[in-house]
Design a protein around this motif. Structure first.
Motif, short mmCIF file in Angstrom:
data_model
loop_
_atom_site.label_atom_id
_atom_site.label_comp_id
_atom_site.label_asym_id
_atom_site.label_seq_id
_atom_site.Cartn_x
_atom_site.Cartn_y
_atom_site.Cartn_z
N TRP A 46 1.12 -1.30 -0.09
CA TRP A 46 0.01 0.21 0.06
C TRP A 46 0.82 1.18 0.10
O TRP A 46 0.75 2.04 -0.75
N ALA A 50 0.72 4.38 -2.48
CA ALA A 50 -0.37 5.57 -1.79
C ALA A 50 -0.48 6.84 -2.56
O ALA A 50 -1.55 7.26 -2.20
N LEU A 74 -6.80 -3.11 -2.49
CA LEU A 74 -6.83 -2.51 -1.34
C LEU A 74 -8.10 -2.72 -0.50
O LEU A 74 -7.96 -2.91 0.76
N TYR A 123 -8.27 5.10 1.95
CA TYR A 123 -7.61 5.37 0.79
C TYR A 123 -7.46 6.90 0.72
O TYR A 123 -6.25 7.19 0.01
N PRO A 127 -1.56 5.12 4.31
CA PRO A 127 -1.48 4.07 5.37
C PRO A 127 -0.90 4.75 6.41
O PRO A 127 -1.25 4.29 7.62
#
Length: 215
Positions: A46, A50, A74, A123, A127
Motif C-alpha cells: 500500500w 499510496a 486494497l 484510501y 497508510p
C-alpha cells in the motif's frame, strides 16, 4: 444481493469501558484470543501505491469513477484487517448499546451501499495517516484518558485543509462511486464527523468507540 458498509463512531460513559472489556474476557473463556493478522506485507504494498490513483474516470457516468485492480486489492486488504470473530462482534453489539441516540453530537454514522466508508477514508488518507488513528483500522475502544492522549494524533490525520483536504475528498468520492454505489455521500463528513466525536468525548470526559460493520 446488496450489502451496506457502515462506520460508527460514538461516545459512551467512561465507567462502562472496563465493564464491557471484563465481560468480554469472561465470555471468551475457554475460547483462545485470536492473534492479530500479520499485515506488514499489505502495508508495504500500500505504501508503494499510496500516491497513485486507483480509479479511472467513468466513461458512462459523468462525475463517477471506475475502480482499477489495485482498488479491489486494497479493499480486500482492509476487509481482511477486520476481526469478525464471534466474540468481537458480540463486543461491538454491546458497545453499540452504549452509544447516544442518532443525531446527537456524540455520534457519527456513515453508511454506503456496496462500500465501506472507513475504507474510503483509509484510501484518502494513506497508510501512515491511518495508523495514526486510534485503534485498529477503524475499530477502537478508548476510555476517557486514552481519548485525550490519542486526540492529537487523530487531529493530525483528519484535520486537513486546503489542497490536502480537496485531494482527500476527491479520493473518498472515487471510492464511494468506483467501488460503492453512493454518489450522494458527504465526503467531507468522513473527515469531520469522527474528529467531532473524539473532541466531544475529550471535552466532556467520556469514552469513545468505533467499529466497522457490514450489513
Amino acid at each position: 444481493m446488496s450489502v451496506t458498509g457502515v462506520w460508527v463512531v460514538g461516545v459512551m460513559p467512561d465507567e462502562k469501558v472496563w465493564d464491557l472489556l471484563r465481560a468480554a474476557v469472561q465470555d471468551l473463556s475457554p475460547v483462545p484470543v485470536s492473534v492479530p493478522r500479520d499485515v506488514s506485507g499489505g502495508l508495504d504494498w500500500w505504501r508503494g501505491k499510496a500516491q497513485e490513483s486507483m480509479f479511472s474516470a467513468s466513461a458512462t457516468s459523468p462525475g463517477s469513477w471506475s475502480a482499477d485492480e489495485d482498488a479491489f486489492r486494497l479493499s480486500a486488504f482492509l476487509d481482511a484487517c477486520r476481526d469478525d470473530a464471534e466474540h468481537v462482534e458480540a463486543l461491538r453489539d454491546a458497545v453499540m448499546d452504549q452509544f447516544p441516540s442518532d443525531g446527537e453530537e456524540g455520534l457519527f454514522v456513515a453508511a454506503a451501499r456496496k462500500a465501506s466508508p472507513f475504507s474510503a477514508l483509509a484510501y484518502a488518507l494513506g497508510p501512515d495517516a491511518v495508523l495514526r488513528l486510534p485503534g485498529w483500522f477503524g475499530d477502537f475502544l478508548l476510555d476517557a484518558e486514552q481519548v485525550r492522549a490519542q486526540l492529537p494524533a487523530a487531529e493530525e490525520a483528519l484535520a486537513l485543509t486546503g489542497a490536502q483536504r480537496r485531494d482527500a475528498v476527491e479520493r473518498i468520492h472515487a471510492w464511494m462511486t468506483g467501488l460503492g454505489d453512493d454518489p450522494d455521500h458527504h465526503a467531507g463528513e468522513l473527515l469531520d464527523g469522527p474528529l467531532r466525536v473524539l473532541r466531544h468525548a475529550a471535552r466532556t470526559g467520556q469514552a469513545a468507540a468505533a467499529h466497522v460493520r457490514w450489513y
